[in-house]
Scaffold this motif. Structure first.
Motif, short mmCIF file in Angstrom:
data_model
loop_
_atom_site.label_atom_id
_atom_site.label_comp_id
_atom_site.label_asym_id
_atom_site.label_seq_id
_atom_site.Cartn_x
_atom_site.Cartn_y
_atom_site.Cartn_z
N LEU A 1 3.40 -1.11 -3.89
CA LEU A 1 4.77 -1.18 -4.41
C LEU A 1 5.54 -2.34 -3.77
CD1 LEU A 1 5.43 2.64 -4.60
CD2 LEU A 1 5.39 1.06 -6.53
N THR A 2 5.29 -2.59 -2.49
CA THR A 2 5.92 -3.74 -1.84
C THR A 2 5.50 -5.03 -2.53
OG1 THR A 2 5.76 -2.52 0.23
CG2 THR A 2 6.25 -4.88 0.39
N LEU A 3 4.22 -5.12 -2.83
CA LEU A 3 3.71 -6.30 -3.52
C LEU A 3 4.38 -6.45 -4.88
CD1 LEU A 3 1.53 -8.57 -3.79
CD2 LEU A 3 0.12 -6.86 -4.90
N ILE A 4 4.48 -5.34 -5.62
CA ILE A 4 5.10 -5.39 -6.95
C ILE A 4 6.56 -5.81 -6.84
CG2 ILE A 4 5.79 -3.95 -8.90
CD1 ILE A 4 3.21 -2.32 -8.38
N ARG A 5 7.23 -5.31 -5.79
CA ARG A 5 8.62 -5.68 -5.52
C ARG A 5 8.75 -7.18 -5.32
NH1 ARG A 5 13.31 -4.21 -6.86
NH2 ARG A 5 13.92 -6.38 -6.73
N GLN A 6 7.77 -7.75 -4.57
CA GLN A 6 7.81 -9.20 -4.30
C GLN A 6 7.63 -10.02 -5.57
OE1 GLN A 6 4.74 -9.48 -1.40
NE2 GLN A 6 6.06 -8.84 0.29
N GLN B 1 -1.74 -15.21 -3.77
CA GLN B 1 -0.41 -14.63 -3.96
C GLN B 1 -0.41 -13.14 -3.61
OE1 GLN B 1 1.08 -15.37 -7.90
NE2 GLN B 1 3.02 -14.33 -7.48
N VAL B 2 -1.50 -12.47 -3.96
CA VAL B 2 -1.60 -11.04 -3.67
C VAL B 2 -2.01 -10.82 -2.21
CG1 VAL B 2 -2.78 -8.92 -4.39
CG2 VAL B 2 -2.09 -10.56 -6.08
N GLY B 3 -2.49 -11.89 -1.57
CA GLY B 3 -2.88 -11.78 -0.17
C GLY B 3 -4.26 -11.20 0.05
N ILE B 4 -5.18 -11.44 -0.90
CA ILE B 4 -6.53 -10.90 -0.74
C ILE B 4 -7.57 -12.00 -0.92
CG2 ILE B 4 -6.08 -8.49 -1.30
CD1 ILE B 4 -6.96 -9.18 -4.19
N SER B 5 -7.23 -13.22 -0.48
CA SER B 5 -8.17 -14.32 -0.60
C SER B 5 -9.49 -14.01 0.10
CB SER B 5 -7.58 -15.60 -0.01
OG SER B 5 -6.49 -16.02 -0.78
N HIS B 6 -9.41 -13.20 1.17
CA HIS B 6 -10.63 -12.90 1.92
C HIS B 6 -11.62 -12.06 1.11
CE1 HIS B 6 -7.76 -9.66 2.50
NE2 HIS B 6 -8.78 -8.85 2.76
N LEU B 7 -11.16 -11.45 0.02
CA LEU B 7 -12.07 -10.62 -0.79
C LEU B 7 -12.79 -11.40 -1.88
CD1 LEU B 7 -9.83 -7.46 -1.37
CD2 LEU B 7 -11.60 -7.78 0.36
N GLN B 8 -12.43 -12.67 -2.03
CA GLN B 8 -12.90 -13.53 -3.11
C GLN B 8 -14.34 -13.32 -3.58
OE1 GLN B 8 -12.29 -17.64 -2.09
NE2 GLN B 8 -13.61 -18.34 -3.73
N ALA C 1 10.16 5.22 -7.01
CA ALA C 1 10.92 4.48 -8.00
C ALA C 1 12.27 4.06 -7.42
CB ALA C 1 11.12 5.32 -9.25
N PHE C 2 12.98 4.99 -6.79
CA PHE C 2 14.32 4.67 -6.28
C PHE C 2 14.24 3.72 -5.09
CE2 PHE C 2 15.46 9.09 -7.99
CZ PHE C 2 15.58 8.56 -9.27
N LEU C 3 13.16 3.80 -4.32
CA LEU C 3 13.00 2.91 -3.16
C LEU C 3 12.78 1.47 -3.60
CD1 LEU C 3 10.79 4.87 -0.61
CD2 LEU C 3 13.09 3.94 -0.25
N TYR C 4 11.99 1.28 -4.67
CA TYR C 4 11.55 -0.08 -5.00
C TYR C 4 12.18 -0.64 -6.28
CZ TYR C 4 7.94 0.64 -1.47
OH TYR C 4 7.30 0.87 -0.29
N GLY C 5 12.67 0.25 -7.16
CA GLY C 5 13.08 -0.23 -8.48
C GLY C 5 14.51 -0.73 -8.55
N ASP C 6 14.81 -1.50 -9.64
CA ASP C 6 16.17 -1.96 -9.90
C ASP C 6 16.82 -1.16 -11.02
OD1 ASP C 6 15.98 -4.27 -8.19
OD2 ASP C 6 14.69 -5.16 -9.74
#
Lengths: 261, 334
Positions: free
Chosen positions: A181-186, A128-135, A204-209
């Motif tokens: 922050l993009t990940l957190i947004r998702q 989900q985080v997109g880091i399976s390659h780091l397993q 904060a203003f770019l990503y927050g609600d």
């Protein structure tokens, strides 16, 4: 009781060390399924508020209602199934493999030894985080950005309903901040409620609600008609003259330099 | 896959070592034992020239209890060291460094001079007291730094060693000799009785640690990280500290102070298997037991006289500790 709109309802929360108050009579609601950002200067009580909400500090005065449950009545394990908390920066001592770090997020669901499905949840979180390659990589050999990604995967493996992050970007470079922050947004769309402490009002203003301002341990409320990115609001919060530049329907904020340019 | 092979090699390592250790030594040679075994297994008529009672006595009354005791003592110390390192998030600690050994030694010596005091109990109580003291002395602002924990361990060790000296000073010469011999770390007077007295504490401690081995992974993440996933780090630390102290103090009460084994073995195991305590804990137990058995077998078969095994392990472990301390990544940062 189980209001869907409000993930966290905080009433009259105060906290201090000895005679020194950190938070005074904080009452605020955190909306469910939104990305809420806690903003304020250093020492304004942001991190303390987050730690109280996450159950890492004992609540002595005030009431916290968590997804309709009185937080006082929940056990630590029950709380851990609702709230996932990510501390500021994880200092690793042993070179655990990334998958083993993420697996420890399952501790609230595990009796003594994790089972196969716990490992599956950990691997899903990595994906989900997109880091399976780091397993299989040792945590200690990763970059700061990768380490924060792993810690987010650890929180997700916990399967909470609310995720709280304490300044997750503070040790990251420019690009890694944006990625995180993009990940957190998702995450908010998955659906999760996210509460995050950030230093930088622009991110904060770019990503927050939704935005909560703290000043000297008190909630700073907006007056009617004010937006969080209004110059007068930010000047009030940060006690510094500001410039604001319009950016879409929001704004970019820059403190004025001492020469007043 | 390679790691899997290595893991199982470590798990079964005690078997060949036990076998070799049983056949090596003075009085009875490997050849004699082999002949005896062939004779017994083929049901040949007994050879009159062989004194089978001697063989049986050496093997059954002398070597076997010593081999088993050595295995348990080495395993217990290494398993305790592994657990303490995980729970204090500090790769430099061990029963010896934290003052646990000195506390147990004092308790056991006290029990030698006070007849009604059970040795195992006294060793356990003072060992636990010593570790708790080291920990709380090192704690400032709710954090325990790597180096301050080692320093407070040095101080606590010093205090209990001083108390031990007082006990030695006040006791009669016969008991004094027992205490001095024993503080050097000795396995040469192993017997079934000694094995029995240590086995319960070691077994309970090690099995308990074995059950909690994954919790050690969680604890090794740090206090906030542990609390965030729903476990109370203070409680969890106690749940690991008590069995670790039980296993180590039971070993020390019977074998004396065997220095630095509990530090070095878990490190070697981590170098081979990685840091996951689910595997390092059992491997520390088996490898620690096998290692001490090898050292003990050497110490009784290489020279004409017996070098106390604790002296051996400290001489080997000391340079290892310095190596770890000097290696940049362990120690000084916070």
């Amino acid at each position: 009781m189980g209001s869907v709109e409000t993930a966290l309802d905080i009433q009259g929360l105060s906290f201090g060390y000895g005679d020194r108050p950190i938070l005074t009579d904080v009452s605020v609601q955190i909306p469910a399924g939104k990305l809420t950002v806690l903003l304020g200067r250093n020492g304004s009580g942001k991190s303390t508020l987050l730690r109280l909400l996450a159950g890492l500090l004992p609540v002595k005065h005030g009431r916290i209602t968590l997804m309709g449950h009185d937080m006082h009545r929940l056990s630590a394990a029950e709380k851990a199934r609702i709230i996932g908390f990510m501390p500021q920066q994880h200092r690793a001592v042993f070179p655990f493999a990334v998958e083993d770090v993420v697996l420890t997020g399952r501790a609230g669901h595990v009796r003594l030894l994790p089972r196969r499905e716990d490992m599956e949840k950990a691997l899903q979180a990595l994906e989900q985080v997109g880091i399976s390659h780091l397993q299989g990589r040792p945590f200690t050999e990763l970059s700061g950005g990768e380490q924060q990604m792993v810690m987010i995967a650890r929180v997700l493996a916990q399967e909470p309903q609310i995720v709280m992050l304490d300044e997750p970007t503070s040790h990251l470079d420019f690009i890694n901040q944006a990625r995180l922050l993009t990940l957190i947004r998702q995450l908010v769309s998955t659906p999760l409620t996210v509460l995050v402490v950030l230093h930088d009002p622009n991110s904060a203003f770019l990503y927050g609600d939704h935005f909560i301002f703290l000043k000297n341990g008190r909630i700073e409320l907006l007056e009617s008609g004010e937006s969080p990115w209004d110059r007068c609001v930010l000047e009030r919060i940060y006690d510094t003259p500001m410039h604001t530049l319009p950016y879409g329907d929001r704004a970019i904020v820059v403190p004025q330099d001492p020469a007043g340019r | 896959m390679n790691k899997l092979l290595l893991r199982y090699t470590l798990y079964i390592l005690p078997l060949p070592v036990v076998f070799i250790s049983l056949v090596l030594g003075p009085a009875v040679s490997a050849r004699q034992l082999f002949d005896w075994f062939v004779e017994w297994s083929l049901r040949r008529p007994p050879d009159e020239a062989v004194n089978r009672d001697l063989l049986r006595a050496v093997l059954w009354d002398v070597r076997l209890p010593r081999v088993l005791l050595t295995l348990l003592v080495g395993g217990a110390l290494a398993a305790a060291g592994n657990s303490l390192q995980a729970l204090f998030r500090n790769p430099l600690v061990s029963p010896y460094i934290l003052g646990l050994s000195a506390g147990a030694a004092f308790g056991a010596a006290l029990a030698v001079t006070i007849p009604w005091l059970p040795v195992q109990l006294a060793a356990f109580v003072f060992a636990l007291l010593a570790v708790a003291l080291s920990y709380y002395l090192a704690r400032t602002n709710k954090t325990v730094s790597t180096v301050s924990l080692i320093l407070s361990g040095v101080i606590v060790s010093g205090i209990f060693t001083a108390l031990l000296t007082i006990v030695q000073f006040l006791t009669d010469p016969f008991k004094l000799q027992t205490i001095v011999q024993w503080t050097m770390g000795n396995l040469h007077n192993a017997s079934w009785d000694k094995l029995q007295s240590a086995a319960l504490g070691i077994a309970v401690g090690v099995i308990w640690l074995f059950l909690f081995r994954w919790r050690m992974n969680v604890l090794a993440m740090g206090d906030d990280e542990t609390r965030a996933v729903g476990l109370n780090p203070e409680h969890q630390r106690l749940l690991v500290l008590i069995p670790a102290t039980l296993a180590a103090s039971a070993a020390i009460a019977v074998a004396g102070v065997i220095g630095l084994l509990g530090l070095a073995i878990p490190h070697m195991v981590r170098m081979m298997l990685g840091p996951d305590n689910r595997y390092t804990l059992p491997a520390s137990f088996t490898f620690g037991g096998a290692f001490l058995l090898i050292v003990d077998t050497c110490s009784r078969s290489v020279a004409q006289f017996e070098i106390p095994v604790g002296v051996f392990t400290t001489l080997l472990g000391g340079p290892f500790f310095i190596f770890l301390l000097k290696k940049a990544r362990i120690g000084w940062e916070a």
